[in-house]
Write an enzyme that holds these catalytic residues in place. Structure first.
Site, PDB file in Angstrom:
ATOM      1  N   GLU A  22      -6.428   6.575  -1.140  1.00  0.00           N
ATOM      2  CA  GLU A  22      -6.295   5.418  -0.248  1.00  0.00           C
ATOM      3  C   GLU A  22      -6.837   4.169  -0.933  1.00  0.00           C
ATOM      4  O   GLU A  22      -6.293   3.075  -0.781  1.00  0.00           O
ATOM      5  CB  GLU A  22      -7.019   5.653   1.078  1.00  0.00           C
ATOM      6  CG  GLU A  22      -6.411   6.746   1.957  1.00  0.00           C
ATOM      7  CD  GLU A  22      -4.920   6.598   2.172  1.00  0.00           C
ATOM      8  OE1 GLU A  22      -4.422   5.450   2.149  1.00  0.00           O
ATOM      9  OE2 GLU A  22      -4.233   7.615   2.344  1.00  0.00           O
ATOM     10  N   HIS A  32       0.835  -1.208   0.000  1.00  0.00           N
ATOM     11  CA  HIS A  32       0.000   0.000   0.000  1.00  0.00           C
ATOM     12  C   HIS A  32       0.870   1.258   0.000  1.00  0.00           C
ATOM     13  O   HIS A  32       0.715   2.143  -0.842  1.00  0.00           O
ATOM     14  CB  HIS A  32      -0.906  -0.051   1.245  1.00  0.00           C
ATOM     15  CG  HIS A  32      -1.684   1.196   1.532  1.00  0.00           C
ATOM     16  ND1 HIS A  32      -3.059   1.238   1.486  1.00  0.00           N
ATOM     17  CD2 HIS A  32      -1.303   2.441   1.887  1.00  0.00           C
ATOM     18  CE1 HIS A  32      -3.475   2.449   1.793  1.00  0.00           C
ATOM     19  NE2 HIS A  32      -2.424   3.213   2.046  1.00  0.00           N
ATOM     20  N   GLU A  33       1.805   1.301   0.933  1.00  0.00           N
ATOM     21  CA  GLU A  33       2.596   2.521   1.091  1.00  0.00           C
ATOM     22  C   GLU A  33       3.600   2.709  -0.047  1.00  0.00           C
ATOM     23  O   GLU A  33       3.774   3.808  -0.551  1.00  0.00           O
ATOM     24  CB  GLU A  33       3.352   2.498   2.428  1.00  0.00           C
ATOM     25  CG  GLU A  33       2.453   2.474   3.652  1.00  0.00           C
ATOM     26  CD  GLU A  33       1.717   3.789   3.873  1.00  0.00           C
ATOM     27  OE1 GLU A  33       2.047   4.799   3.214  1.00  0.00           O
ATOM     28  OE2 GLU A  33       0.787   3.789   4.707  1.00  0.00           O
TER      29      GLU A  33
HETATM   30 ZN   LIG Z   1      -2.437   5.245   2.593  1.00  0.00          ZN
END
Ligand SMILES: [Zn+2]
Length: 757
Positions: free
Chosen positions: A528, A470-471
């Site tokens: 996100e 994700h990051e």
């Molecule tokens: Zn994030």
């Protein structure tokens, strides 16, 4: 951008335990989980210079974190001051004796301690995760008796009574417009004066863009003149006020403007006395910096907070990015825009963390494979950055995290121009994640019995994989198409083809436009969602799981639990949806709901969500994921969705992006899922997020000591009582004075009736 915990855990009975006092949405339950942040080992390994550096940075962070009170609600600074006075005069045990003597039950006193601990952890009376208000779960008259009869009230009767009269009513009020953070009639926010609407926010954004000013460190105050013409004050956060200061790039901007028929005035000096203390301690930290990057970084932050300059903060962030793999990591400033209802003003946060060597090694492997893994993502190469800027992705243990909450991972800076050119850093906060892992079997809602053991066994490891992807490859991937001020494009207009339309690129970002400014209210959640989707998508890649040390059946279990966790989180997300305003209150949870919808849409029985009845006879629900269909049905669906997300982002197609994202984010009672009804079940069975107790550092002689506290509401309160030993009363005075100076803008606490409910 911040990565919160994997989603709140749920517990049967949490609602019942709350009692009849208030809607359980708006209280913190007495049995709320409280954990201590464990950083002893990492702190032990620091040299004494590194400890001094960490100590002064921590001090700067804690001071700055107090600004969040002023960024939340009109009453939050008074509540904080009142609680701090109470517990300075009597610690939680001493106050208990007094409270019981005043007729409180043990449960009622515990409810008060939990409330106080909640105010400290969230830096205000609204939850940092979800933005709902929380109120004390005991009768107001009883709390009033405790406060007015306390040792603090005997020492300073007028001050304590004054504080109670100012904030008592609002502390308990669940009036419709006060239940959530929001703009105008939607809720309360102190980023904007109470008379501002979304229209005002948009106009102000256009004004800021026209002057090349960032919104990050600003607040907006509107006054309407006798002629009915609005006049706006854009106030920048800074130590300095109106005094002339010839050498700053800021001074030329501090003036009045006419813009689209409205009057704008740019001023500065917001939170001045607080930022003064931040600057002072950053200066002290500078003496113990490990290298010149850190020194220059701190010098720029000092300049930024002194002058109110985001440009200086960007320069500081540039040095910060260049400071690769430091032993003591930190970041400080007006960073995350989640809690501004318009999505462009930053909340103050400051953290200090220390290297966690084992996890960092895995993330380094992921970085080394990034260029190759990015090719696996489902968009054409032209939609990827020209050169992947290797981010510094490390796993750290948090020593201090000041602000409204503690995320499990961070991807900063948020400045798009810096991210595109200089890169960014990814930080996974190992000891915060460890707190989130501790899931008890009986607290696992909405899963099939046969999934629970697997889930408990693999949730931690699968979440490590998801956070890393994700990051790093989520937030780190994808290109924005930009035309610079000279008219030059960063993509080839002739050859680049939009894979969705088969045509040339029709839209892009113009000079001065950024992702956040263009996509404003959906920007955080959309991004996100993109990062979460990349995580789900790439965890299917064998090489990724190999990096994390999984193969064979274990690897399949990690994939299954990662996907199952996402689907479950999509259901839990409904807690963060407000049907009255049809709005989402938490970017990550909205993102997870959107992914659940995408996977449901894929059909073929990949995912099912069904309403059931629990063994307690009350409504319940089950989520199921068919593990055999993850690759055959789930992957292609996610692939189509990810490509659309990226193409709309790259081309700055706000209309297309909104249509797509808001379509999936809509919560209705349409069968078969009936999400609106399921939301009631989710609320019924949810458990409050854990509170996290943080240590203090204290200078004794020339050595820095680590002070730890017990994992309880009382321990959390003690940690705050000892946090500002020298200047607690001074800080409380500063906070209430700052709040009072602006109280007129919310017709708020100063006019509230005194506490005689
Ligand atoms: Zn994030």
């Amino acid at each position: 951008m911040e990565e919160p915990e994997a989603g709140s855990e749920c517990a049967i009975g949490a609602a019942a335990a709350a009692g009849p006092m208030a809607d359980t949405q708006y209280i913190l339950p007495n049995d709320i989980g409280v954990s201590s942040l464990d950083c002893r080992e990492a702190f032990r390994l620091l040299s004494s210079t590194e400890r001094l550096y960490a100590h002064y940075l921590s001090r700067a962070a804690w001071y700055g974190g107090l600004a969040v009170l002023l960024q939340t609600s009109p009453e939050a600074p008074y509540i904080y001051a009142l609680l701090s006075r109470l517990f300075r005069a009597q610690d939680p045990d001493q106050l208990r004796q007094h409270a019981l003597a005043e007729g409180l039950t043990e449960e009622e006193y515990q409810a008060f301690l939990v409330y106080a601990a909640g105010v400290y952890s969230n830096m205000g009376n609204y939850k940092s995760f979800g933005d709902t208000k929380f109120v004390p779960n005991l009768p107001k008259e009883k709390l009033e008796r405790v406060i007015l009869g306390s040792e603090a009230a005997q020492q300073h009767p007028e001050e304590v009574r004054g504080l109670w009269q100012t904030c008592g009513e609002l502390m308990f009020s669940l009036e419709l417009g006060l239940r959530h953070l929001g703009l105008g009639k939607e809720g309360i926010t102190t980023y904007f004066s109470g008379n501002c609407t979304m229209e005002d926010a948009k106009l102000a954004q256009d004004f800021l863009d026209s002057q090349n000013l960032s919104a990050y460190n600003t607040r907006l105050f509107k006054e309407v003149g006798q002629d009915g013409k609005p006049s706006y004050e854009v106030r920048l956060a800074s130590v300095l006020g109106t005094e002339p200061n010839l050498d700053s790039e800021m001074t030329s901007k501090l003036k009045s403007y006419e813009f689209q028929g409205s009057h704008f005035r740019v001023t500065r000096g917001d939170y001045a006395p607080i930022l003064q203390k931040v600057v002072e301690h950053l200066g002290k930290a500078k003496a113990y910096a490990a290298n010149s990057h850190q020194e220059q970084m701190l010098a720029q932050y000092i300049e930024s907070f002194t002058q109110g300059s985001i440009e200086a903060h960007k320069k500081g962030s540039r040095f910060w990015i260049q400071d690769k793999g430091p032993i003591v990591e930190s970041y400080i400033g007006f960073i995350e825009s989640y809690r501004d209802p318009f999505g462009s003003r930053g909340e103050f946060e400051g953290f200090v963390a220390m290297v966690n060597k084992a996890m960092s090694a895995k993330f380094e492997w992921l970085v080394a494979s990034a260029e190759q893994l990015l090719k696996e993502l489902p968009w054409p190469p032209a939609f990827e950055k020209d050169k992947f800027l290797t981010p510094d992705f490390t796993s750290l243990d948090v020593l201090t995290f000041a602000g409204s909450g503690i995320p499990a991972g961070i991807n900063i800076p948020n400045y798009d121009d810096l991210r595109q050119t200089e890169g960014f850093k990814n930080v996974s906060l190992g000891n915060v994640l460890a707190v989130a892992y501790t899931t008890q079997r009986e607290k696992l809602t909405f899963l099939e019995e046969e999934d629970k053991d697997l889930y408990i066994r693999w949730k931690g490891p699968s979440f490590d994989v998801q956070v890393g992807l994700h990051e790093l490859l989520g937030h780190g991937s994808g290109k924005l198409f930009v035309q610079d001020e000279k008219g030059a494009f960063n993509f080839d207009q002739e050859t680049v083809i939009n894979p969705e339309t088969g045509e040339q690129i029709q839209s892009w970002y113009r000079s001065g436009e950024t992702w956040d400014s263009k996509f404003s209210t959906i920007a955080s959640s959309y991004e996100e969602c993109r990062a979460e989707s990349v995580g789900l998508y790439l965890c299917l890649h064998p090489q990724v799981l190999e990096i994390f040390g999984f193969e064979g059946a274990d690897a399949e279990d990690v994939i299954y639990v990662n996907w199952l966790n996402m689907v479950r989180a999509g259901l839990l997300a409904l807690e963060f949806y407000t049907p009255e305003t049809s709005s989402w209150r938490q970017a990550h949870m909205q993102a997870r709901f959107v992914i659940l919808r995408v996977l449901l849409e894929a059909g073929e029985g990949l995912v099912t969500v069904t309403a059931t009845t629990g063994s307690d006879g009350r409504p319940d629900a089950r989520v199921r994921l068919d593990r055999d269909k993850i690759r055959t049905v789930g992957k292609p669906a996610l692939e189509r969705f990810l490509r659309r997300l990226q193409v709309l982002k790259s081309t700055g197609d706000v209309a297309g992006g909104r249509a797509l994202y808001e379509g999936y984010a809509a919560v209705t009672d349409a069968p078969p899922e009936c999400f609106l009804s399921l939301r009631d079940t989710v609320l019924l069975r949810k458990e409050a997020r854990k509170l996290i107790v943080q240590p203090n550092t204290r200078l004794e002689g020339s050595e820095v000591q680590l002070l730890e506290y017990e994992a309880s509401a009382a321990g959390l309160i003690r940690s705050f009582s000892e946090r500002f030993l020298e200047d607690g009363p001074e800080l409380e005075k500063i906070l209430t004075q700052l709040a009072t100076a602006d109280a007129q803008f919310w017709k708020g606490p100063s006019e509230a009736p005194s506490g005689q409910a």
